[in-house]
Structures are given as C-alpha cells and as structure tokens.
Design a protein around this motif. Structure first.
Motif, short mmCIF file in Angstrom:
data_model
loop_
_atom_site.label_atom_id
_atom_site.label_comp_id
_atom_site.label_asym_id
_atom_site.label_seq_id
_atom_site.Cartn_x
_atom_site.Cartn_y
_atom_site.Cartn_z
N LYS A 1 111.30 -11.26 -21.83
CA LYS A 1 111.10 -12.64 -22.27
C LYS A 1 111.44 -13.59 -21.13
O LYS A 1 112.43 -13.39 -20.43
N PHE A 2 110.60 -14.60 -20.95
CA PHE A 2 110.91 -15.67 -19.98
C PHE A 2 111.00 -17.00 -20.71
O PHE A 2 110.16 -17.25 -21.58
N ARG B 1 117.41 -16.00 -19.84
CA ARG B 1 118.57 -16.91 -19.68
C ARG B 1 119.83 -16.18 -19.26
O ARG B 1 120.89 -16.79 -19.09
N LEU C 1 117.42 -26.83 -20.30
CA LEU C 1 116.66 -26.91 -21.56
C LEU C 1 117.49 -27.54 -22.68
O LEU C 1 116.98 -28.23 -23.54
N ARG D 1 111.06 -15.60 -12.90
CA ARG D 1 110.04 -14.55 -13.11
C ARG D 1 110.03 -13.60 -11.92
O ARG D 1 110.01 -12.38 -12.09
N ARG E 1 106.14 -15.19 -23.09
CA ARG E 1 105.96 -16.29 -22.11
C ARG E 1 105.93 -15.75 -20.69
O ARG E 1 106.63 -14.80 -20.34
N GLY F 1 104.80 -21.68 -17.42
CA GLY F 1 105.31 -22.40 -16.25
C GLY F 1 104.42 -23.58 -15.91
O GLY F 1 104.89 -24.70 -15.71
N PHE G 1 104.02 -26.28 -19.23
CA PHE G 1 105.12 -27.19 -19.56
C PHE G 1 105.42 -28.16 -18.41
O PHE G 1 105.79 -29.30 -18.65
N SER G 2 105.27 -27.69 -17.15
CA SER G 2 105.58 -28.60 -16.04
C SER G 2 104.44 -29.59 -15.79
O SER G 2 104.69 -30.77 -15.54
N GLU H 1 115.80 -28.63 -28.26
CA GLU H 1 115.54 -28.45 -26.83
C GLU H 1 114.54 -29.46 -26.29
O GLU H 1 113.76 -30.06 -27.02
N TYR I 1 111.67 -29.78 -24.67
CA TYR I 1 110.22 -29.95 -24.81
C TYR I 1 109.74 -29.99 -26.26
O TYR I 1 108.55 -30.06 -26.51
#
Ligand code: DGP
Length: 245
Positions: free
Chosen positions: A40-41, A44, A56, A75, A96, A101, A104-105, A166, A168
C-alpha cells in the motif's frame, strides 16, 4: 523461463472502496493458492512515510514540490522488493501507486485572487504543479500489468459515511483528482504499457469484487513478459521517431 507474478494496482478516490477491494482480492488469490502479497502507498511505516503521514494529518506543512517528491521516494524505496517478489512468481496487489501521485498533486490549485468578483465568469483555478512535473519523478517505476480504477462520483463517495480529517478529503479536491485520473487512464491505455480498466466503484461491494476477479483471473497463471517501466522515455522516443520514419 519461469513465469513471474502479475503487478496489479488498484486506484480510486478516497472512499471509493479500493482498500476493501484490495484486501478482498488478496484473500481470493490466497484461497485460489496463488502466491500473492498486498502492498500500500503511501507506506507510512518508513522514515519517509512518517513525514508523509504527519503532512496528511496536517500536523506539519511542507512545500508542495517537497511533499510530492517524498511520496515518489516512498514508492522508489520499495521498488527492489517489488521486482524481487514479481520475479519469484508472487502476484502483487498495490493499493495506490504513481497515478495517485500525479492525481493528488496536479489537482492542487492556487486560491482565487481576492479581487475576483463572484458575479463575473467562473475563474478557472490555476494548478500549483504541472501534470508533466508531477509525472517526472515516477518515470521508470515498474509498470503495472493491470490498473483497476474504481470510479465513483465524489458526492457519492462522501455520502458513504463522509470523509475523515485528512488533507485531501474534500469534495472539490476529489472532483479535480477524478479528472486527472481520467486523463492518466487515457494516456496509459494509448501507451500500450499495461492495461487500465475503469470499474464502477459505486456498485455493491460484491459486484465490484466480481468485476475485479474477472480482470485479475487471466493473470493468475503468471506472465512470461518482462516487467515494463512506467512512462519509459527511451521507449516513447523510439516510438515517436518510428512514427516519423
Ligand atoms: P490512503 O492511505 O489510501 O487513504 O491515502 C492517503 C491520502 O494521500 C489520500 O488522500 C490520497 C493521498 N495520496 C496518496 N498517494 C499520494 C501521492 O503520491 N501524492 C499525493 N500528493 N497524495 C497522495
């Protein structure tokens, strides 16, 4: 040559059901005795991941470029183990990846200018980071063989128990994120590197699970093709020059 495992990515907006589906897919693969692993990315747990986690949760502030590069580094630090697992025949499900990446950015926008009058035409928000800039640090990551994008309208995602705390998890952000995901999917499909499948994430859990299994099942016998690279510029240049010969 022995077969390698398949690299399967699940992407989607927040509350699209992707983490639940990733876990269900792992269970289904394991029940079918397919060697498999879920990653998972963002991860954390690493030192980089801890910086991301704090960002986040809005416990720290970071320049938009700097946090973007940290997500990418998070990653890259896992790449050796992804390649090793795939080569040893393990199928990887990845919750993800680089597509989040960019999405969201690249969807971060400057706040509207104070002088903007609400009565004039709606002003298009200006992106803080360009799509191309957001894509560049993830060039050459291992390319997924299959990406499943769980598409859901942000208003429907929000209605599923609401977003958490969080950074976003806001409807207008998720709307822009969805638009970028759609652009990425079109580009991946036309690149010929890996398959991008859009699934309706708004359906019942069991229906989504079945659609995912229908896509994944053909890959469970393993693959003989080499692991490809994401947005590999050498390959893109070769294709472009071939077009002009
Ligand atoms: P999750 O743990 O799947 O809920 O993801 C955490 C949040 O981080 C989610 O809102 C999506 C966002 N996110 C995931 N990967 C990236 C990335 O590479 N870059 C940026 N900017 N945001 C990301």
């Amino acid at each position: 040559m022995s077969k390698r495992g398949a690299f399967i990515v699940i992407e989607g907006l927040d509350r699209s059901g992707k983490s639940t589906q990733a876990e269900t897919l792992l269970k289904n693969l394991q029940d079918a005795k397919i060697p498999s692993k879920l990653i998972k990315f963002p991860d954390r747990s690493t030192p980089i991941g801890k910086l991301i986690d704090s960002y986040l949760r809005s416990e720290s502030e970071l320049d938009d470029h700097a946090i973007h590069l940290l997500f990418s580094a998070n990653r890259w630090e896992v790449v050796p183990s992804i390649i090793k697992d795939l080569e040893q025949g393990t199928t990887i499900i990845c919750d993800r990846y680089a597509f989040s990446g960019i999405a969201f950015s690249a969807s971060k926008v400057h706040p509207p200018a104070k002088s903007a009058s609400p009565s004039t035409f709606p002003i298009q928000p200006t992106p803080k980071l360009s799509y191309e800039w957001c894509r560049s640090p993830d060039i050459s990551l291992p390319a997924p063989d299959l990406t499943l994008f769980l598409d859901i309208l942000p208003e429907k995602a929000k209605a599923r128990g609401g977003y958490g705390e969080e950074r976003y998890e806001k409807e207008d952000v998720q709307e822009r994120v969805r638009e970028v995901f759609i652009r990425i999917g079109e580009e991946i499909e036309s690149s010929g590197v890996g398959k991008w499948v859009v699934l309706d994430g708004g359906l019942e859990k069991e229906e989504v699970e079945k659609s995912i299994w229908d896509e994944v099942n053909p890959l469970t016998a393993g693959l003989k093709t080499p692991i490809q690279k994401l947005w590999d510029q050498g390959r893109e240049r070769a294709m472009e020059s071939a077009l002009y010969i």
